[in-house]
Design an enzyme around this catalytic site. Structure first.
Site, PDB file in Angstrom:
ATOM      1  N   HIS A   1      13.993  -5.548   4.109  1.00  0.00           N
ATOM      2  CA  HIS A   1      14.304  -5.772   5.608  1.00  0.00           C
ATOM      3  C   HIS A   1      13.546  -4.611   6.305  1.00  0.00           C
ATOM      4  O   HIS A   1      12.858  -4.820   7.274  1.00  0.00           O
ATOM      5  CB  HIS A   1      15.780  -5.696   6.007  1.00  0.00           C
ATOM      6  CG  HIS A   1      15.854  -5.334   7.464  1.00  0.00           C
ATOM      7  ND1 HIS A   1      15.909  -6.683   8.235  1.00  0.00           N
ATOM      8  CD2 HIS A   1      16.132  -4.551   8.230  1.00  0.00           C
ATOM      9  CE1 HIS A   1      16.120  -6.271   9.359  1.00  0.00           C
ATOM     10  NE2 HIS A   1      16.353  -5.021   9.614  1.00  0.00           N
TER      11      HIS A   1
ATOM     12  N   GLU B   1      15.348  -6.721  16.750  1.00  0.00           N
ATOM     13  CA  GLU B   1      15.900  -7.326  15.207  1.00  0.00           C
ATOM     14  C   GLU B   1      15.872  -8.927  15.548  1.00  0.00           C
ATOM     15  O   GLU B   1      15.622  -9.778  14.402  1.00  0.00           O
ATOM     16  CB  GLU B   1      17.305  -6.940  15.285  1.00  0.00           C
ATOM     17  CG  GLU B   1      17.856  -5.647  14.787  1.00  0.00           C
ATOM     18  CD  GLU B   1      17.065  -5.209  13.371  1.00  0.00           C
ATOM     19  OE1 GLU B   1      16.617  -6.061  12.405  1.00  0.00           O
ATOM     20  OE2 GLU B   1      17.136  -3.870  12.929  1.00  0.00           O
TER      21      GLU B   1
ATOM     22  N   HIS C   1      10.030  -4.841   9.641  1.00  0.00           N
ATOM     23  CA  HIS C   1       9.795  -4.189  10.904  1.00  0.00           C
ATOM     24  C   HIS C   1       8.254  -3.581  10.808  1.00  0.00           C
ATOM     25  O   HIS C   1       7.844  -3.516  11.830  1.00  0.00           O
ATOM     26  CB  HIS C   1      10.546  -2.678  10.876  1.00  0.00           C
ATOM     27  CG  HIS C   1      12.237  -3.198  11.136  1.00  0.00           C
ATOM     28  ND1 HIS C   1      12.676  -3.153  12.529  1.00  0.00           N
ATOM     29  CD2 HIS C   1      13.582  -3.221  10.535  1.00  0.00           C
ATOM     30  CE1 HIS C   1      13.877  -3.587  12.657  1.00  0.00           C
ATOM     31  NE2 HIS C   1      14.272  -3.623  11.446  1.00  0.00           N
TER      32      HIS C   1
END
Ligand code: HBI
Ligand code: FE
Length: 296
Positions: free
Chosen positions: A131, A177, A136
């Site tokens: 993740h 997000e 990101h």
């Protein structure tokens, strides 16, 4: 947020520093851990063209994160640093807000060192390296987004003293997000929580259930969010310059004063002055509440 103190982490990570960083120890990843990365990376790489925005896909390609196993943060930081000055540092898991903001303000992205197990490919309690890095890091290769995230960290440090962190955290949630972009070719994903999830990268763009609403700073900062399921509303920006303009270049003090007098909004609420791009049926959320569907 279930943050753990430095002392608690120290049992499992005796090398932890005061800023919560640990050595990545890249050589210690097992073949199985690299294989899990590749499984996730290849699955997302197949899903994302036409769904993720060009800026994300360009970063992904440039950094080569689709395969090749768990990346070595030092190598990644060398490539990323040359482009936007950002570095990736390893942390054991969630870190306290002030520590997190201080890293961002200094263009360091804290990434979890561990990776989920094959049996839990789609379920995550805490952000892992897939993740944090696959989700990101590609956007951190984009100069405007790179500046936005640094500005967010600086804003976070200021917000703490003012007691307005919950409002600022919503901005992170609904942009970094779970953000969507109105690209020339149509709606695209840039949020890390979506691009790193096979199910949500489909749901966020095309499912009739969630609302899709044009981004407006105060609207976003009033809106509560769900951490345990797909979002009930996604906010859509026009371009990344808008994000930077609306945040880094704005004085937040009057924003916080106005927010203090406004009610929070539920995740499925629509406001009178919303620019609604898609009025969601909320069918998915209602079915989940009634227990009609399985876990996501
Ligand atoms: N720690 N490792 C890590 N990753 C995060 O995303 C994170 C965190 N600590 C705090 C935090 N996020 C929140 O403050 C932000 O999401 C607002
Ligand atoms: Fe994240």
């Amino acid at each position: 947020m279930a943050t753990i103190s430095l002392d608690t982490y120290r049992d499992a990570y005796p090398e932890i520093a005061a800023d919560y960083t640990v050595p990545q120890r890249w050589a210690e990843y097992t073949d199985e851990e690299h294989a899990v990365w590749n499984l996730l990376g290849e699955r997302q790489a197949a899903l994302l063209p036409g769904r993720a925005c060009d800026e994300f896909l360009a970063g992904l390609d440039m950094l080569g994160l689709q395969a090749g196993g768990v990346p070595d943060f030092d190598q990644l930081s060398a490539v990323l640093g040359a482009r936007t000055g950002w570095q990736i540092v390893a942390v054991p898991g969630l870190v306290p807000d002030d520590v997190f903001f201080a890293h961002l303000a200094n263009r360091r992205f804290p990434a979890g060192r561990f990776i989920r197990r094959r049996e839990q490919l789609d379920y995550l309690q805490e952000p892992d390296v897939f993740h944090d890095v696959f989700g990101h890091v590609p956007m951190l290769a984009h100069p405007v987004f790179a500046d936005y995230l640094q500005a967010y960290g600086e804003g976070g440090l200021r917000a703490q003293g003012l007691g307005v962190l919950p409002q600022l955290a919503r901005l992170y949630w609904y942009t970094v997000e779970f953000g969507l972009l109105a690209a020339p070719g149509g709606l695209r994903i840039y949020g890390a929580g979506i691009v790193s999830s096979a199910s949500e990268s489909r749901f966020a763009l095309t499912d009739p259930s969630p609302h899709r609403v044009t981004f407006a700073l105060e609207r976003v900062m009033r809106t509560r969010y769900r951490i345990d399921d797909f979002q009930q509303v996604y906010f859509v920006i026009d371009d990344f310059e808008q994000l930077l303009r609306e945040t880094a270049e704005r004085d937040f003090a009057p924003v916080y004063r106005r927010l203090a007098r406004l009610e929070d909004l539920a995740p499925d609420a629509l406001a009178a002055d919303d620019r609604v791009l898609h009025h969601g049926t909320q069918a998915y959320a209602q079915a989940r509440r009634a227990g009609l569907t399985g876990t996501a």
